[in-house]
Write an enzyme that holds these catalytic residues in place. Structure first.
Site, PDB file in Angstrom:
ATOM      1  CG  PHE A 190      -2.353  -0.028   0.969  1.00 23.97           C
ATOM      2  CD1 PHE A 190      -2.984  -1.211   0.651  1.00 23.97           C
ATOM      3  CD2 PHE A 190      -3.105   1.146   1.019  1.00 23.97           C
ATOM      4  CE1 PHE A 190      -4.351  -1.236   0.390  1.00 23.97           C
ATOM      5  CE2 PHE A 190      -4.468   1.129   0.753  1.00 23.97           C
ATOM      6  CZ  PHE A 190      -5.095  -0.067   0.437  1.00 23.97           C
ATOM      7  CD  GLN A 240      -5.519  10.672   2.422  1.00 20.53           C
ATOM      8  OE1 GLN A 240      -6.268   9.753   2.728  1.00 20.53           O
ATOM      9  NE2 GLN A 240      -4.223  10.636   2.677  1.00 20.53           N
ATOM     10  CG  HIS A 284      -7.957   7.906  -2.386  1.00 19.67           C
ATOM     11  ND1 HIS A 284      -7.642   7.403  -3.619  1.00 19.67           N
ATOM     12  CD2 HIS A 284      -7.704   6.913  -1.499  1.00 19.67           C
ATOM     13  CE1 HIS A 284      -7.213   6.150  -3.473  1.00 19.67           C
ATOM     14  NE2 HIS A 284      -7.242   5.825  -2.197  1.00 19.67           N
ATOM     15  CG  LEU A 320     -11.468   5.057  -2.755  1.00 22.51           C
ATOM     16  CD1 LEU A 320     -10.944   6.469  -2.731  1.00 22.51           C
ATOM     17  CD2 LEU A 320     -11.158   4.346  -1.464  1.00 22.51           C
ATOM     18  CD  GLU A 349      -2.698   4.023  -1.214  1.00 23.53           C
ATOM     19  OE1 GLU A 349      -3.399   5.020  -0.948  1.00 23.53           O
ATOM     20  OE2 GLU A 349      -1.751   3.657  -0.514  1.00 23.53           O
ATOM     21  NE  ARG A 371      -4.737   6.712   0.302  1.00 21.57           N
ATOM     22  CZ  ARG A 371      -5.602   6.135   1.112  1.00 21.57           C
ATOM     23  NH1 ARG A 371      -6.268   6.859   1.996  1.00 21.57           N
ATOM     24  NH2 ARG A 371      -5.799   4.843   1.055  1.00 21.57           N
ATOM     25  CG  HIS A 401     -10.417   9.126   0.955  1.00 15.21           C
ATOM     26  ND1 HIS A 401     -11.442   8.257   0.651  1.00 15.21           N
ATOM     27  CD2 HIS A 401      -9.488   8.395   1.615  1.00 15.21           C
ATOM     28  CE1 HIS A 401     -11.133   7.048   1.102  1.00 15.21           C
ATOM     29  NE2 HIS A 401      -9.969   7.103   1.693  1.00 15.21           N
ATOM     30  NE  ARG A 404      -6.963   7.762   6.511  1.00 20.14           N
ATOM     31  CZ  ARG A 404      -7.240   6.760   5.661  1.00 20.14           C
ATOM     32  NH1 ARG A 404      -6.545   5.639   5.689  1.00 20.14           N
ATOM     33  NH2 ARG A 404      -8.226   6.886   4.799  1.00 20.14           N
TER      34      ARG A 404
HETATM   35  C1  LIG Z   1     -14.506   4.409   0.075  1.00 24.59           C
HETATM   36  C2  LIG Z   1     -13.593   4.407   1.248  1.00 24.59           C
HETATM   37  C3  LIG Z   1     -12.614   3.432   1.367  1.00 24.59           C
HETATM   38  C4  LIG Z   1     -11.769   3.409   2.473  1.00 24.59           C
HETATM   39  N1  LIG Z   1     -10.807   2.430   2.551  1.00 24.59           N
HETATM   40  C5  LIG Z   1      -9.995   2.395   3.636  1.00 24.59           C
HETATM   41  C6  LIG Z   1      -9.015   1.370   3.778  1.00 24.59           C
HETATM   42  O1  LIG Z   1      -8.877   0.494   2.929  1.00 24.59           O
HETATM   43  N2  LIG Z   1      -8.241   1.379   4.872  1.00 24.59           N
HETATM   44  C7  LIG Z   1      -8.371   2.327   5.840  1.00 24.59           C
HETATM   45  O2  LIG Z   1      -7.639   2.269   6.802  1.00 24.59           O
HETATM   46  N3  LIG Z   1      -9.295   3.301   5.738  1.00 24.59           N
HETATM   47  C8  LIG Z   1     -10.113   3.353   4.668  1.00 24.59           C
HETATM   48  N4  LIG Z   1     -11.059   4.359   4.576  1.00 24.59           N
HETATM   49  C9  LIG Z   1     -11.264   5.283   5.693  1.00 24.59           C
HETATM   50  C10 LIG Z   1     -12.101   4.629   6.778  1.00 24.59           C
HETATM   51  O3  LIG Z   1     -13.033   3.749   6.199  1.00 24.59           O
HETATM   52  C11 LIG Z   1     -12.884   5.613   7.628  1.00 24.59           C
HETATM   53  O4  LIG Z   1     -12.045   6.633   8.017  1.00 24.59           O
HETATM   54  C12 LIG Z   1     -13.414   4.930   8.873  1.00 24.59           C
HETATM   55  O5  LIG Z   1     -14.176   3.809   8.518  1.00 24.59           O
HETATM   56  C13 LIG Z   1     -14.222   5.820   9.769  1.00 24.59           C
HETATM   57  O6  LIG Z   1     -14.766   5.023  10.828  1.00 24.59           O
HETATM   58  P1  LIG Z   1     -15.469   5.655  12.093  1.00 24.59           P
HETATM   59  O7  LIG Z   1     -15.746   4.527  13.011  1.00 24.59           O
HETATM   60  O8  LIG Z   1     -14.675   6.781  12.586  1.00 24.59           O
HETATM   61  O9  LIG Z   1     -16.815   6.255  11.521  1.00 24.59           O
HETATM   62  P2  LIG Z   1     -17.963   5.678  10.550  1.00 24.59           P
HETATM   63  O10 LIG Z   1     -17.755   4.273  10.158  1.00 24.59           O
HETATM   64  O11 LIG Z   1     -18.139   6.689   9.488  1.00 24.59           O
HETATM   65  O12 LIG Z   1     -19.220   5.678  11.486  1.00 24.59           O
HETATM   66  C14 LIG Z   1     -19.821   6.851  11.954  1.00 24.59           C
HETATM   67  C15 LIG Z   1     -20.984   6.471  12.811  1.00 24.59           C
HETATM   68  O13 LIG Z   1     -21.465   7.606  13.487  1.00 24.59           O
HETATM   69  C16 LIG Z   1     -22.860   7.662  13.398  1.00 24.59           C
HETATM   70  N5  LIG Z   1     -23.241   9.069  13.504  1.00 24.59           N
HETATM   71  C17 LIG Z   1     -22.732  10.115  12.833  1.00 24.59           C
HETATM   72  N6  LIG Z   1     -23.335  11.251  13.218  1.00 24.59           N
HETATM   73  C18 LIG Z   1     -24.243  10.922  14.144  1.00 24.59           C
HETATM   74  C19 LIG Z   1     -25.198  11.652  14.916  1.00 24.59           C
HETATM   75  N7  LIG Z   1     -25.350  12.982  14.803  1.00 24.59           N
HETATM   76  N8  LIG Z   1     -25.984  10.975  15.771  1.00 24.59           N
HETATM   77  C20 LIG Z   1     -25.879   9.624  15.889  1.00 24.59           C
HETATM   78  N9  LIG Z   1     -24.995   8.901  15.198  1.00 24.59           N
HETATM   79  C21 LIG Z   1     -24.192   9.538  14.333  1.00 24.59           C
HETATM   80  C22 LIG Z   1     -23.191   6.996  12.088  1.00 24.59           C
HETATM   81  O14 LIG Z   1     -24.496   6.472  12.120  1.00 24.59           O
HETATM   82  C23 LIG Z   1     -22.155   5.888  12.046  1.00 24.59           C
HETATM   83  O15 LIG Z   1     -22.624   4.753  12.738  1.00 24.59           O
HETATM   84  C24 LIG Z   1     -11.896   4.385   3.460  1.00 24.59           C
HETATM   85  C25 LIG Z   1     -12.871   5.378   3.337  1.00 24.59           C
HETATM   86  C26 LIG Z   1     -13.687   5.410   2.224  1.00 24.59           C
HETATM   87  C27 LIG Z   1     -14.621   6.547   2.058  1.00 24.59           C
END
Ligand SMILES: Cc1cc2nc3c(=O)[nH]c(=O)nc-3n(C[C@H](O)[C@H](O)[C@H](O)COP(=O)(O)OP(=O)(O)OC[C@H]3O[C@@H](n4cnc5c(N)ncnc54)[C@H](O)[C@@H]3O)c2cc1C
Ligand code: SF4
Ligand code: FES
Lengths: 246, 576
Positions: B115, B235, B237, B247, B250, B281, B351, B392
């Site tokens: 990666f 960031q 991407h 997306l 990578e 990135r 991203h 990142r």
């Molecule tokens: C397409 C894509 C591919 C990616 N691929 C990778 C990868 O291969 N490797 C990597 O390390 N990272 C990757 N990332 C980044 C990574 O997926 C995210 O940064 C990460 O999943 C965020 O997780 P989180 O638990 O912080 O939040 P999230 O999974 O976004 O969850 C947020 C939660 O908060 C809740 N929420 C939000 N606001 C409120 C509110 N006001 N009231 C109640 N609930 C609320 C939502 O319902 C949800 O359950 C990728 C991102 C994208 C967009």
């Protein structure tokens, strides 16, 4: 091109029953149905209610009936529907689950069924300091069911649930049980039997293949269900034999 | 709904679910989420989770930590990066032991792939560090953690939207939620609250992020007087599907995919001779932009919405279907092409938020004076530890979720054992109720139009390449949109399932974050990682090797700064 979305509307605070409304919007053949719904919500009628999140077919939020078939609105392009300028697209909520509002249905029953099959790894043997060993072939055996995004399309399309037995667990719950039943690291089939091995459980399935046809993740759902049926039957015959040997 | 909990976790993505699992061993814990847990954005993560298991070649957590620090252009707090890299290894084993179906090596170990920015021996060459489950690693993490929560009978409130944090001084004592199904407001008293609300890519026009990524957590913190850290570092991407932003992981380049311009040239040879298409990135996104500006994009019209090609045809059908099947599916669905035979048109897409709610390494939120706010926690993309600094590395967000989500959960477990529920001031729901009432009587523009205007401004003026004058004009435009927002109209007068109202509440959050992001970007007069200034093209450690902190005081930003922890590796020029 100009397209008419014919959308089922229902507001529990106002309407006695659902009705259809027409919305004419300008879209491209490459537009997703979801883009059209968002456009309507943004510029025509903000009260249109539907679920959405990822917009690329991964989160399972926006399964609905599009021209009569269960599809994800974000994964269905107008060109896939053969839409022509001036054409119409009919949009309704999923079947088999209680209607909440417009295109939203209550998913609790669907998730209850999922939770009832104990969809988690069951194995009390200590794993050791690192990963458990699993060969690529053993991993491949569960690849299909791990793709499930719990969108509910199969549940809505299932003719058993629609016509005969609304208490059937449904394809997705059984599929997610099979995800663990065929995991070389899992030991939990006996614990899952109370949910699966009963008339409303796996045996309600009549192998009609609608689940497989509509699954937006291309999962061979019926095949996984049938393999699981066979595994349960094998377990039974082993048990019977063991009893006979006594 | 119960009105009292020992801890409430806001968000059911990777960070929230892991924290809930840990904390639920010590008390009564609820997860409140505006989405059904399995719909959370973590499920979209594709390529992998980085951990120096060394299953295929020599690797060490020190190397991982160094890559993270250099990848972040030395804005990373270095001891935190060490924790990230060290604990990643056990975290991945734990996920496997919980049942996560990782892809496997012929020996049955967890498979690992290359990666961007992850290297052997402090930058020598790419290393196989990303553990993965085909190209749905995040989907599997989210499902596995949710499944464990089912097993451990964690309480969930699905489709409840948090609208207010309740603070007593700097201590968090509860929160106010809006129930989507009924439109009712509820107050929950809790000893501890953790924000795990994910990112805010929806601030920009072209993004890989879900509709739900509206930065509610950071905006709630900001309104509670907590400063946000490093908001200028966002960031882009390099490889989103052109025109759509979806997306393309990578991992496609990790498996051997190559970026090409209109002349078929592998242009990364000019920008990163050693790591080529696996450079970090920020460098690749800037390289693509340079190519577009030089007229080497596929259209060749020098516009920033031109695109280049990601060529994965050398991988062959078998590798494509085995290692990146979902990507193949996206290409078929949205582009009508097969990546095994046709190159993919790509352009940078908004991203990931490196900045966010400042926390220490236990997930405790750091308030205005820099001290921890008792009972308030944050982790995941909404938080800033800071392990990602100015840029990142791929696979490090998933690591961040599990490592710091778990750490926060553990700290909460300890904290709630010694803390007691605090009384709430009367009228806890008044603020939210007034706000809803005001929005429902608005007569101005519909929120949707304001949102689109904001996304356009942010994309054009606070995007990959920034400039002082443009930044200031972005600030003025966002301020005008915030004014317009005050009179915004909700079309939906109802109470039940009022998604129109919900989206307007999300828009308020995005506008607040857009404002501080634009201010922070206009203020940082240097180029570092994901923040590139046309008028200040060099990194300037003497003036700017410091984290920014911004508060909003009646709409006016107040900036302060804090030191970066550089105790392990002194900053050096960044070449790849
Ligand atoms: C397409 C894509 C591919 C990616 N691929 C990778 C990868 O291969 N490797 C990597 O390390 N990272 C990757 N990332 C980044 C990574 O997926 C995210 O940064 C990460 O999943 C965020 O997780 P989180 O638990 O912080 O939040 P999230 O999974 O976004 O969850 C947020 C939660 O908060 C809740 N929420 C939000 N606001 C409120 C509110 N006001 N009231 C109640 N609930 C609320 C939502 O319902 C949800 O359950 C990728 C991102 C994208 C967009
Ligand atoms: S099996 Fe397919 S149709 Fe059924 S819930 Fe899973 S993804 Fe949806
Ligand atoms: S919005 Fe996520 S599947 Fe369609």
């Amino acid at each position: 091109m100009l397209i008419t979305f014919q959308i089922q509307r229902y507001d529990p605070e106002k309407d006695a029953s659902p009705h259809f409304e027409d919305y004419e919007i300008e879209l491209e053949p490459e537009s997703r149905v979801l883009d059209g719904l968002v456009r309507i919500k943004t510029y025509v009628d903000g009260s249109l209610a539907f679920r959405k999140s990822c917009a690329h077919g991964i989160c399972g939020s926006d399964a609905m009936l599009i021209d009569g078939e269960e599809r994800l609105a974000c994964k269905t392009l107008l060109r896939d529907l053969g839409a022509k300028p001036g054409g119409r697209i009919r949009i309704e909520p999923l079947k088999g689950l209680p209607l909440q509002r417009d295109l939203m249905v209550d998913q609790e029953k669907f998730f209850d069924a999922y939770r009832s099959v104990k969809p988690y790894l069951i194995n009390d043997e200590p794993p050791g300091p690192k990963e458990r060993i699993q060969s690529p072939a053993e991993r491949e055996a569960i690849d299909e069911p791990t793709k499930c995004i719990l969108c509910g399309s199969c549940y809505s399309a299932c003719p058993v649930i629609r016509e005969k037995n609304p208490e059937f667990l449904g394809p997705a719950a059984v599929l997610n049980a099979s995800r663990f039943v065929f995991d070389s690291r899992d030991r939990g089939l006996p614990e899952r039997l109370p949910a699966l091995d009963r008339p409303d459980g796996i045996w309600a399935c009549e192998s009609k293949f609608r689940c497989t046809q509509v699954c937006p993740r291309g999962i061979k759902v019926t095949k996984s269900i049938n393999l699981t049926k066979a595994r349960i039957e094998t377990l039974r015959s082993i048990k019977k034999k063991a009893m006979g040997d006594l | 709904m119960r009105r009292e909990y020992d801890a409430v976790i806001v968000g059911a993505g990777g960070a929230g679910l892991y924290a809930a699992l840990e904390a639920s061993s010590a008390g009564r814990v609820a997860v409140v989420s505006k989405l059904y847990p399995v719909r959370s954005h973590t499920g979209c993560a594709q390529g992998g989770i980085g951990a120096a298991l060394g299953n295929l070649e020599e690797d060490h957590p020190e190397w991982h930590a160094f890559d993270t620090i250099k990848g972040g252009d030395y804005m990373v707090d270095q001891m935190a990066a060490r924790i990230l890299a060290d604990e990643a290894v056990q975290a991945v084993y734990d996920l496997e032991n919980m049942g996560l179906p990782f892809s496997r090596t012929p020996e049955g170990l967890i498979d690992q792939r290359r990666f961007g920015g992850h290297t052997r021996n402090f930058g020598e060459a790419p290393v196989r560090r990303a553990c993965y489950a085909a190209d749905r690693t995040g989907h599997m993490i989210l499902q596995t953690l949710y499944q464990q929560c089912i097993k451990h009978e964690v309480d969930f409130y699905n489709e409840y939207f948090v609208v207010d944090l309740l603070l007593d001084g700097s201590s968090c004592v509860g929160l106010v939620v809006l129930e989507l199904k009924t439109g009712e407001l509820h107050t929950i008293r809790s000893k501890a609250v953790m924000l795990a609300t994910g990112g805010f890519g929806r601030m920009f026009k072209t993004t890989s992020n879900a509709y739900a990524n509206t930065g509610d957590g950071p905006a709630l913190a900001l309104r509670a007087g907590i400063p946000l850290e490093d908001m200028e570092f966002y960031q882009f991407h390099p490889t989103g599907i052109a025109g759509m932003g979806i997306l393309i992981t990578e991992a496609v380049r990790g498996e051997g995919g190559i970026l090409r311009n209109r002349r078929g040239e592998r242009f990364m040879e000019m920008y990163a001779p050693k790591l080529l298409d696996l450079a970090p990135r920020d460098l690749i996104s800037k390289a693509i932009l340079s190519e577009l500006k030089a007229g080497n994009g596929m259209r060749g019209d020098r516009q920033i919405d031109d695109y280049v090609l990601l060529d994965a045809t050398a991988l062959g059908k078998k590798v494509v279907e085995e290692k990146i099947p979902d990507i193949a599916d996206f290409c078929r669905t949205y582009l009508g092409i097969d990546p095994a035979t046709d190159p993919i048109p790509v352009q940078p897409t908004a991203h990931y938020a490196m900045g966010g709610i400042p926390t220490d390494v236990h997930g405790r939120v750091l308030g205005a004076g820099g001290g921890a706010c008792p009972g308030l926690y944050a982790a995941g993309e909404c938080a800033c530890v800071s392990v990602h600094g100015a840029n990142r590395l791929g696979t490090n967000s998933l690591v961040d979720l599990v490592v710091f989500g778990r750490r926060a959960g553990r700290h909460i477990a300890d904290y709630i054992a010694g803390a007691s529920l605090r009384p709430l001031a009367a009228g806890s729901e008044d603020g939210a109720r007034d706000k809803v009432k005001r929005l429902k009587t608005g007569r101005g523009a519909h929120g949707g139009a304001i949102r689109e205007a904001m996304q356009k401004t942010m994309m054009e003026k606070v995007g990959i390449i920034r400039e002082g004058e443009e930044g200031r004009s972005a600030v003025a435009e966002i301020e005008a949109l915030r004014d317009e927002y005050r009179g915004a109209r909700v079309d939906d007068a109802g109470a039940a399932f009022n998604t129109d109202l919900l989206e307007l509440l999300e828009l308020e959050n995005l506008l607040d974050l857009a404002l501080v992001t634009a201010h922070a970007a206009a203020r940082r007069e240097e180029s570092r990682g994901g923040h590139t200034r046309d008028d200040f093209p060099e990194r300037d450690d003497a003036r700017w090797l410091k984290h920014s902190l911004v508060r909003l005081v009646s709409g006016v930003p107040e900036f302060s700064y804090k030191d970066v922890d550089t105790s392990l590796y002194p900053p050096k020029p960044r070449v790849y």
